[in-house]
Design an enzyme around this catalytic site. Structure first.
Site, PDB file in Angstrom:
ATOM      1  N   ASP A 195      -5.565  12.725  13.101  1.00 39.32           N
ATOM      2  CA  ASP A 195      -6.311  11.466  13.103  1.00 39.32           C
ATOM      3  C   ASP A 195      -6.030  10.725  14.396  1.00 39.32           C
ATOM      4  O   ASP A 195      -5.556  11.310  15.365  1.00 39.32           O
ATOM      5  CB  ASP A 195      -5.987  10.618  11.871  1.00 39.32           C
ATOM      6  CG  ASP A 195      -4.512  10.296  11.779  1.00 39.32           C
ATOM      7  OD1 ASP A 195      -3.815  10.410  12.808  1.00 39.32           O
ATOM      8  OD2 ASP A 195      -4.054   9.924  10.699  1.00 39.32           O
ATOM      9  N   ASP A 253       4.097   0.792  12.465  1.00 39.72           N
ATOM     10  CA  ASP A 253       2.970   0.002  11.953  1.00 39.72           C
ATOM     11  C   ASP A 253       2.929  -1.405  12.555  1.00 39.72           C
ATOM     12  O   ASP A 253       1.892  -2.054  12.566  1.00 39.72           O
ATOM     13  CB  ASP A 253       3.074  -0.106  10.428  1.00 39.72           C
ATOM     14  CG  ASP A 253       3.242   1.259   9.809  1.00 39.72           C
ATOM     15  OD1 ASP A 253       2.239   1.920   9.581  1.00 39.72           O
ATOM     16  OD2 ASP A 253       4.403   1.672   9.598  1.00 39.72           O
ATOM     17  N   LYS A 280       0.836  -1.215   0.000  1.00 40.99           N
ATOM     18  CA  LYS A 280       0.000   0.000   0.000  1.00 40.99           C
ATOM     19  C   LYS A 280       0.866   1.258   0.000  1.00 40.99           C
ATOM     20  O   LYS A 280       0.646   2.174  -0.785  1.00 40.99           O
ATOM     21  CB  LYS A 280      -0.892  -0.004   1.243  1.00 40.99           C
ATOM     22  CG  LYS A 280      -1.584   1.327   1.500  1.00 40.99           C
ATOM     23  CD  LYS A 280      -2.475   1.299   2.722  1.00 40.99           C
ATOM     24  CE  LYS A 280      -1.783   1.584   4.031  1.00 40.99           C
ATOM     25  NZ  LYS A 280      -1.446   3.000   4.269  1.00 40.99           N
ATOM     26  N   ASN A 281       1.845   1.286   0.911  1.00 41.61           N
ATOM     27  CA  ASN A 281       2.588   2.529   1.095  1.00 41.61           C
ATOM     28  C   ASN A 281       3.592   2.791  -0.012  1.00 41.61           C
ATOM     29  O   ASN A 281       4.238   3.839  -0.039  1.00 41.61           O
ATOM     30  CB  ASN A 281       3.250   2.560   2.478  1.00 41.61           C
ATOM     31  CG  ASN A 281       2.191   2.714   3.565  1.00 41.61           C
ATOM     32  OD1 ASN A 281       1.024   3.005   3.268  1.00 41.61           O
ATOM     33  ND2 ASN A 281       2.577   2.496   4.813  1.00 41.61           N
ATOM     34  N   ILE A 303       7.145   7.265  17.276  1.00 40.82           N
ATOM     35  CA  ILE A 303       6.903   7.953  16.005  1.00 40.82           C
ATOM     36  C   ILE A 303       5.656   8.847  16.083  1.00 40.82           C
ATOM     37  O   ILE A 303       5.699  10.006  15.711  1.00 40.82           O
ATOM     38  CB  ILE A 303       6.751   6.942  14.836  1.00 40.82           C
ATOM     39  CG1 ILE A 303       7.921   5.941  14.841  1.00 40.82           C
ATOM     40  CG2 ILE A 303       6.624   7.669  13.499  1.00 40.82           C
ATOM     41  CD1 ILE A 303       9.275   6.524  14.545  1.00 40.82           C
ATOM     42  N   ARG A 328      -5.108  10.659   4.173  1.00 39.59           N
ATOM     43  CA  ARG A 328      -4.049  11.639   4.406  1.00 39.59           C
ATOM     44  C   ARG A 328      -2.921  11.539   3.376  1.00 39.59           C
ATOM     45  O   ARG A 328      -2.283  12.530   3.049  1.00 39.59           O
ATOM     46  CB  ARG A 328      -3.405  11.384   5.783  1.00 39.59           C
ATOM     47  CG  ARG A 328      -4.169  11.807   6.939  1.00 39.59           C
ATOM     48  CD  ARG A 328      -3.249  11.791   8.142  1.00 39.59           C
ATOM     49  NE  ARG A 328      -2.697  13.105   8.392  1.00 39.59           N
ATOM     50  CZ  ARG A 328      -1.559  13.561   7.966  1.00 39.59           C
ATOM     51  NH1 ARG A 328      -0.777  12.811   7.227  1.00 39.59           N
ATOM     52  NH2 ARG A 328      -1.150  14.763   8.256  1.00 39.59           N
TER      53      ARG A 328
HETATM   54  N1  EPU Z   1       5.862  14.710  10.958  1.00 38.62           N
HETATM   55  C1  EPU Z   1       5.940  16.043  11.261  1.00 38.62           C
HETATM   56  N2  EPU Z   1       5.921  16.955  10.230  1.00 38.62           N
HETATM   57  C2  EPU Z   1       5.841  16.563   8.930  1.00 38.62           C
HETATM   58  C3  EPU Z   1       5.750  15.180   8.632  1.00 38.62           C
HETATM   59  C4  EPU Z   1       5.778  14.269   9.673  1.00 38.62           C
HETATM   60  O1  EPU Z   1       6.025  16.431  12.415  1.00 38.62           O
HETATM   61  O2  EPU Z   1       5.845  17.427   8.045  1.00 38.62           O
HETATM   62  C5  EPU Z   1       5.896  13.729  12.071  1.00 38.62           C
HETATM   63  C6  EPU Z   1       4.590  12.938  12.151  1.00 38.62           C
HETATM   64  O3  EPU Z   1       3.617  13.649  12.874  1.00 38.62           O
HETATM   65  C7  EPU Z   1       5.042  11.682  12.842  1.00 38.62           C
HETATM   66  C8  EPU Z   1       6.441  11.459  12.269  1.00 38.62           C
HETATM   67  O4  EPU Z   1       6.856  12.722  11.763  1.00 38.62           O
HETATM   68  O5  EPU Z   1       5.136  11.898  14.216  1.00 38.62           O
HETATM   69  C9  EPU Z   1       6.528  10.412  11.177  1.00 38.62           C
HETATM   70  O6  EPU Z   1       5.615  10.667  10.143  1.00 38.62           O
HETATM   71  P1  EPU Z   1       5.918  10.249   8.621  1.00 38.62           P
HETATM   72  O7  EPU Z   1       5.900  11.486   7.805  1.00 38.62           O
HETATM   73  O8  EPU Z   1       7.132   9.387   8.560  1.00 38.62           O
HETATM   74  O9  EPU Z   1       4.664   9.361   8.292  1.00 38.62           O
HETATM   75  P2  EPU Z   1       3.717   9.426   7.037  1.00 38.62           P
HETATM   76  O10 EPU Z   1       4.487   9.631   5.793  1.00 38.62           O
HETATM   77  O11 EPU Z   1       2.582  10.336   7.324  1.00 38.62           O
HETATM   78  C10 EPU Z   1       3.904   6.861   6.529  1.00 38.62           C
HETATM   79  C11 EPU Z   1       2.962   5.710   6.339  1.00 38.62           C
HETATM   80  C12 EPU Z   1       2.383   5.280   7.683  1.00 38.62           C
HETATM   81  C13 EPU Z   1       3.529   4.901   8.599  1.00 38.62           C
HETATM   82  C14 EPU Z   1       4.539   6.058   8.720  1.00 38.62           C
HETATM   83  C15 EPU Z   1       5.770   5.622   9.482  1.00 38.62           C
HETATM   84  C16 EPU Z   1       2.044   6.021   4.150  1.00 38.62           C
HETATM   85  C17 EPU Z   1       0.848   6.313   3.319  1.00 38.62           C
HETATM   86  N3  EPU Z   1       1.877   6.076   5.454  1.00 38.62           N
HETATM   87  O12 EPU Z   1       3.133   7.951   7.047  1.00 38.62           O
HETATM   88  O13 EPU Z   1       1.598   4.113   7.421  1.00 38.62           O
HETATM   89  O14 EPU Z   1       3.024   4.599   9.863  1.00 38.62           O
HETATM   90  O15 EPU Z   1       4.961   6.479   7.399  1.00 38.62           O
HETATM   91  O16 EPU Z   1       6.661   6.677   9.651  1.00 38.62           O
HETATM   92  O17 EPU Z   1       3.100   5.712   3.627  1.00 38.62           O
HETATM   93  C18 EPU Z   1      -0.306   2.702   7.543  1.00 38.62           C
HETATM   94  O18 EPU Z   1       0.117   2.095   6.575  1.00 38.62           O
HETATM   95  O19 EPU Z   1      -1.293   2.305   8.205  1.00 38.62           O
HETATM   96  C19 EPU Z   1       0.362   3.932   7.980  1.00 38.62           C
HETATM   97  C20 EPU Z   1      -0.181   4.776   8.831  1.00 38.62           C
END
Ligand code: EPU
Length: 422
Positions: free
Chosen positions: A123, A311, A28-29, A333, A99
């Site tokens: 969320d 995850d 998915k990701n 995280i 998101r």
């Molecule tokens: N964060 C910030 N500012 C930003 C971006 C992120 O503070 O501009 C913080 C977030 O709030 C969080 C941390 O950084 O505390 C990590 O967030 P990250 O950006 O790495 O996550 P994401 O890209 O929003 C993806 C996956 C998630 C997975 C995380 C692990 C996708 C679509 N989603 O989310 O997957 O948990 O990386 O880091 O790729 C899932 O598959 O169920 C899922 C939630």
């Protein structure tokens, strides 16, 4: 009129030992980001090993709302057509549904010099800011304005630069990467996220004609090019889906084979499962795993890749509820992501939370109860925990699980678990 979807509850009875094999779907990701990357060049793309999950439908709806055509052309195959003149906008209704829609920001900006995207809300994981996405794009030359719940980025042309991420955010790395491929000159992203899905995205971009080196490590170097071209690509297998079936085995016992699972993408997870007493054999095209009656408890702490993925955390909590001993699970995280614990407690689990820690005392057995899925992984973890409970568990709001798992119930039932929709 839309066709009715599957019933929104998953009913689970005591199960195990599990046996047989299951084929792991595409990640998915990864696929969501590859779909976003098709914003970078006009033409026809073919993606293979695409899971049939609602998040893919959601991203397809988003691309279609901009003017693209997205169709399933064979099982596991998605054909995307990016015609001239799409509208570089992501509306609130779609961003709110998913998101991950925010990853269209970088590629739209790079290709069209403008992108307007609704701001995602928080969320169940807590607040989810996009400041790092924005800062990276600003460093490349974008100017942001915001009004009425939307942000708009504009840039006559992006210029390569050095981007040091405050935290190895997956989404911020992907947005910067997809913008930098069409920037003038060289971009270096430091403290980049290292997930296998980022390496898959870089491979896709390179096939399109981009010049990306170092993806999968903390430093990604991108030489900007003038234009990219559409390609065909096979999506990397989903390590989180594979981890889910291993957790199911951990709870129910037995011996299963995960066809297509890539052990090298889940080293730390497999190491922990081995510590817990699971037998893991890595094969050229998958993983075979064996688990006895009861796992041993361990402590786990989530970290950016290659650390233990956030995850996986709900799966560890689920396994620890019936493991032998006490385990401490620490979330590093996301600030939230503990709500499913209240649901596990309703099933008789002994879990105490304090700040970002959960202390889980293993019980011989949980007790089936009606529970609610609050997000994709939490929902899957409740189903996993229920395999080791006495009596029936009904997991409602199972549509969350359908967002990220293809044929979840069918695949688990295929391994001998007592699960059905109802
Ligand atoms: N964060 C910030 N500012 C930003 C971006 C992120 O503070 O501009 C913080 C977030 O709030 C969080 C941390 O950084 O505390 C990590 O967030 P990250 O950006 O790495 O996550 P994401 O890209 O929003 C993806 C996956 C998630 C997975 C995380 C692990 C996708 C679509 N989603 O989310 O997957 O948990 O990386 O880091 O790729 C899932 O598959 O169920 C899922 C939630």
């Amino acid at each position: 009129m839309p066709l009715p979807g599957p019933p929104d509850r998953i009913l689970v009875g005591p199960s195990g030992p599990l046996g047989g094999q299951v084929t792991i779907s595409g990640a998915k990701n990864s696929v969501l980001k590859l779909m976003a990357a098709t914003c970078l060049a006009e033409g026809t793309y073919v993606l293979r090993n695409v899971p049939d999950i609602t998040d893919v439908t959601c991203m397809a709806d988003l691309l279609a709302s901009m003017g693209m055509t997205v169709a399933r052309t064979a099982p596991g195959e998605l054909t995307l057509v990016h015609p001239p003149g799409i509208v570089p906008e992501a509306p609130y209704e779609l961003v709110e549904r998913m998101r991950a829609s925010i990853v269209v920001l970088g590629p739209l900006l790079a290709r069209y010099g403008r992108a307007r995207v609704a701001l995602p809300g928080g969320d169940d994981f807590g607040p989810r800011p996009i400041d790092m996405h924005q800062r990276g794009l600003e460093q490349l030359g974008a100017v942001f304005t915001s009004a009425h719940g939307y942000i708009e980025a504009t840039a006559e042309h992006l210029v390569g630069t050095s981007i040091l991420l405050e935290f190895p955010s997956v989404g911020a790395t992907e947005n910067a990467l997809m913008a930098a491929v069409l920037a003038r000159g060289t971009t270096v992203i430091d403290n980049a996220a290292r997930e296998p899905e980022i390496a898959d995205l870089a491979a896709f971009l390179n096939r399109m004609g981009a010049r990306v080196a170092g993806a999968g490590s903390s430093t990604i170097t991108i030489e900007g090019v003038d234009a990219l071209a559409p390609v065909e690509h096979t999506v990397v297998p989903d390590r989180i889906e594979a981890a889910t079936f291993l957790a199911a085995l951990g709870v129910a016992g037995g011996a299963i084979r995960l066809v297509g699972a890539r052990a090298e993408h889940m080293d730390m997870y497999l190491q922990k499962l081995t510590e817990m007493g699971m037998g893991i054999t890595v094969e050229p095209d998958g993983i075979t795993a064996v688990a006895g009656q009861r796992l041993r408890s361990v402590d786990v702490s989530t970290l950016p890749y290659p650390g233990l993925a956030t995850d996986y955390k709900p799966f560890f909590v689920a396994m620890l509820t019936t493991a032998d001993g006490v385990g401490i699970v620490t979330e590093n995280i996301f600030s939230g992501r503990f709500r499913y614990i209240d649901e596990l407690v309703r099933m008789g689990a002994d879990i105490r939370t304090e700040g970002h820690h959960a202390v889980v005392r293993g019980r011989a057995r949980l007790s089936g109860a009606p529970v609610r899925a609050h997000d994709i992984r939490a929902g899957a973890a409740l189903v996993v925990a229920a395999l080791g409970a006495e009596g029936e568990t009904a997991v409602s709001d199972a549509d969350h699980i359908d967002r990220g798992y293809e044929q979840f119930v069918e695949k688990l039932a295929g391994l001998g678990a007592d699960v059905r929709r109802g």
